[in-house]
Design an enzyme around this catalytic site. Structure first.
Site, PDB file in Angstrom:
ATOM      1  N   PRO A   1       0.820  -1.211   0.000  1.00  0.00           N
ATOM      2  CA  PRO A   1       0.000   0.000   0.000  1.00  0.00           C
ATOM      3  C   PRO A   1       0.859   1.268   0.000  1.00  0.00           C
ATOM      4  CG  PRO A   1       0.001  -1.017   2.174  1.00  0.00           C
ATOM      5  CD  PRO A   1       0.795  -1.926   1.278  1.00  0.00           C
TER       6      PRO A   1
ATOM      7  N   CYS B   1       0.732  29.830 -15.280  1.00  0.00           N
ATOM      8  CA  CYS B   1       0.113  30.455 -16.450  1.00  0.00           C
ATOM      9  C   CYS B   1      -0.456  29.424 -17.412  1.00  0.00           C
ATOM     10  CB  CYS B   1       1.052  31.413 -17.141  1.00  0.00           C
ATOM     11  SG  CYS B   1       2.705  30.852 -17.165  1.00  0.00           S
TER      12      CYS B   1
HETATM   13  C1  LIG Z   1       1.918   2.413  -7.231  1.00  0.00           C
HETATM   14  C2  LIG Z   1       2.136   1.043  -6.805  1.00  0.00           C
HETATM   15  C3  LIG Z   1       1.679   0.630  -5.542  1.00  0.00           C
HETATM   16  C4  LIG Z   1       0.915   1.514  -4.604  1.00  0.00           C
HETATM   17  O1  LIG Z   1      -0.354   1.820  -5.043  1.00  0.00           O
HETATM   18  P1  LIG Z   1      -1.363   2.659  -4.114  1.00  0.00           P
HETATM   19  O2  LIG Z   1      -2.591   2.800  -4.891  1.00  0.00           O
HETATM   20  O3  LIG Z   1      -0.698   3.971  -3.820  1.00  0.00           O
HETATM   21  O4  LIG Z   1      -1.552   1.928  -2.846  1.00  0.00           O
HETATM   22  C5  LIG Z   1       1.978  -0.668  -5.172  1.00  0.00           C
HETATM   23  N1  LIG Z   1       2.658  -1.499  -5.980  1.00  0.00           N
HETATM   24  C6  LIG Z   1       3.103  -1.122  -7.202  1.00  0.00           C
HETATM   25  C7  LIG Z   1       3.859  -2.076  -8.030  1.00  0.00           C
HETATM   26  C8  LIG Z   1       2.853   0.164  -7.647  1.00  0.00           C
HETATM   27  O5  LIG Z   1       3.275   0.529  -8.866  1.00  0.00           O
END
Ligand SMILES: *Cc1c(COP(=O)(O)O)cnc(C)c1O
Length: 420
Positions: A257, A325
């Site tokens: 997460p 801008c």
């Molecule tokens: C961006 C990403 C996450 C995190 O996603 P969230 O929506 O911010 O929790 C986890 N794993 C991978 C591989 C990602 O690219």
């Protein structure tokens, strides 16, 4: 409670502020929602990658999910052990993989070409394989990454080919990974993805973990929907445990997460420079723009905006815009307590993908960042200065040698302008 006025006085605006206790609470809540033998959370640091934030996660026992070698370096600098970092890049070259292998982080492969390369050049190197499950999930097309047209992962339909390569090159596949997008409201998507992963998992005898990525939705609007982590954790843990039982071994369950951990812990503070009435609306022109917070313009994201200088003022309708801008509308027709010149506005949910997506467009400085922990505030990034804007620029005057070069005599800048 965070004293925004005081912080604005101390650090000036615009300013990013993060509530450490909220991050800690989010981490604990998420962690405790699952009931499995072995759970590991890898904070997706692209959401907010300040080293002091990373240290906070390290101290809670979190691992990291890094999408670039630079994020890996930040993680190592923050004190993470290499084995607690998962490196999940997309479309990077062999050199970057070589670097990641050298420092010893977990390698997540998302294309067949790289799988073959690693198997041939690094025999015995354990890898994780990112699977594209072809499920449509995520809040909008920019952040949906697991559907049929997506550039991410190895198609689930290519598993026979993956298996062939893995067997031929004796690649120890230690992990399977799936990440279908951000802002996923329906947790059933995870269950669907899980069933596909479980089916695939049986093929890999060296498997020790399955990483289900992320995409958990947080609340942006009051009354808005968000993932019920408690409920999800319960249902998901049961299914995961029963799969491990069927398989006859305990796998580690991993999640990554980003947004869930930091979004609501962040606030963005800006000052109203101009209150402008037009024939159509009342604009609030603030001392920032999409150079500092691009989500509203880039993703149509909603960020709640409050006037903290006059919280009990009469409610009025405003359109909040930046100083760039180009049209950079943070929010149209927002109901906000009456705003006067120099009032301070605070944006909610400014922890994830806000500072980390900031730029120097219009040659503006990126803002400072402050972390608040147990009522103490800590500056964790200085506001940029003019030196930061020019430090990598190489000044070349290509017309200097020409006789016909027009010469403009400039007066030296007054002292007070030089300081800006
Ligand atoms: C961006 C990403 C996450 C995190 O996603 P969230 O929506 O911010 O929790 C986890 N794993 C991978 C591989 C990602 O690219």
């Amino acid at each position: 409670m965070i004293n925004f006025e005081q912080l604005a006085q101390k650090y000036d605006s615009p300013l990013y502020i993060y509530d450490a206790e909220k991050i800690i609470a989010n981490y604990k809540y998420f962690y405790n929602a699952f009931d499995v033998k072995d759970l590991k959370i890898h904070y997706a640091c692209k959401a907010l990658s300040n080293v002091s934030i990373l240290k906070l996660f390290k101290n809670m026992g979190s691992g990291l999910d890094c999408v670039s070698i630079q994020e890996v370096r930040l993680g190592l600098k923050a004190g993470f052990k290499a084995e607690d970092i998962i490196y999940t890049p997309n479309n990077v070259g062999e050199e970057e993989f070589e670097h990641a292998i050298k420092v010893g982080v977990k390698i997540n492969v998302d294309n067949i070409q790289m799988l073959e390369y690693l198997g041939i050049n690094h025999p015995g190197l354990p890898v994780c394989i990112r699977i594209n499950p072809h499920l449509m999930a995520g809040g909008n097309s920019k952040i949906s990454v697991g559907h049929i047209d997506s550039k991410f992962g190895i198609s689930i339909h290519q598993l026979p080919l993956v298996n062939r390569i893995v067997k031929r090159l004796n690649i120890p596949v230690e992990g399977l990974h799936v990440h279908s997008g951000s802002d996923i409201l329906d947790p059933d998507i995870f269950i669907k993805a899980a069933e596909l992963m479980f089916a695939a998992a049986r093929e890999f005898k060296d498997l020790t973990y399955i990483d289900f990525g992320s995409g958990f939705k947080v609340q942006y609007k009051e009354g808005g929907l968000c993932t019920d982590i408690q409920k999800f954790g319960k249902v998901f843990s049961e299914r995961f445990n029963s799969f491990c039982e069927e398989l006859g071994k305990d796998l580690t369950l991993r999640f990554e997460p980003g947004k869930y951990m930091v979004s609501e812990a962040g606030y963005f503070l800006a000052k109203v420079n101009v209150v402008k009435q037009t024939t159509a609306c009342t604009f609030l022109g603030i001392d920032t723009g999409f150079n500092h917070l691009i989500r509203p313009m880039f993703y149509d994201a909603y960020h709640h905006i409050e006037n903290i200088s006059n919280p009990s003022g009469d409610k009025k309708i405003y359109t909040v815009v930046g100083y760039i801008c180009e049209t950079d509308t943070f929010g149209a027709d927002r109901i906000i307590s009456e705003v006067r010149k120099h009032d301070l506005l605070v944006f909610r949910n400014a922890g994830a993908y806000c500072f980390s997506m900031a730029s120097n467009y219009n040659s503006r400085y990126r803002p400072a960042e402050v972390l608040v922990y147990q009522r103490q505030d800590y500056l964790i990034r200085q506001r940029e200065t003019f030196e930061d804007l020019v430090k990598n620029q190489v000044e070349v005057d290509v017309m200097a040698q020409e006789e016909s070069a027009p010469v403009l005599e400039l007066k030296p800048l007054p002292e007070e302008v030089k300081k800006m």
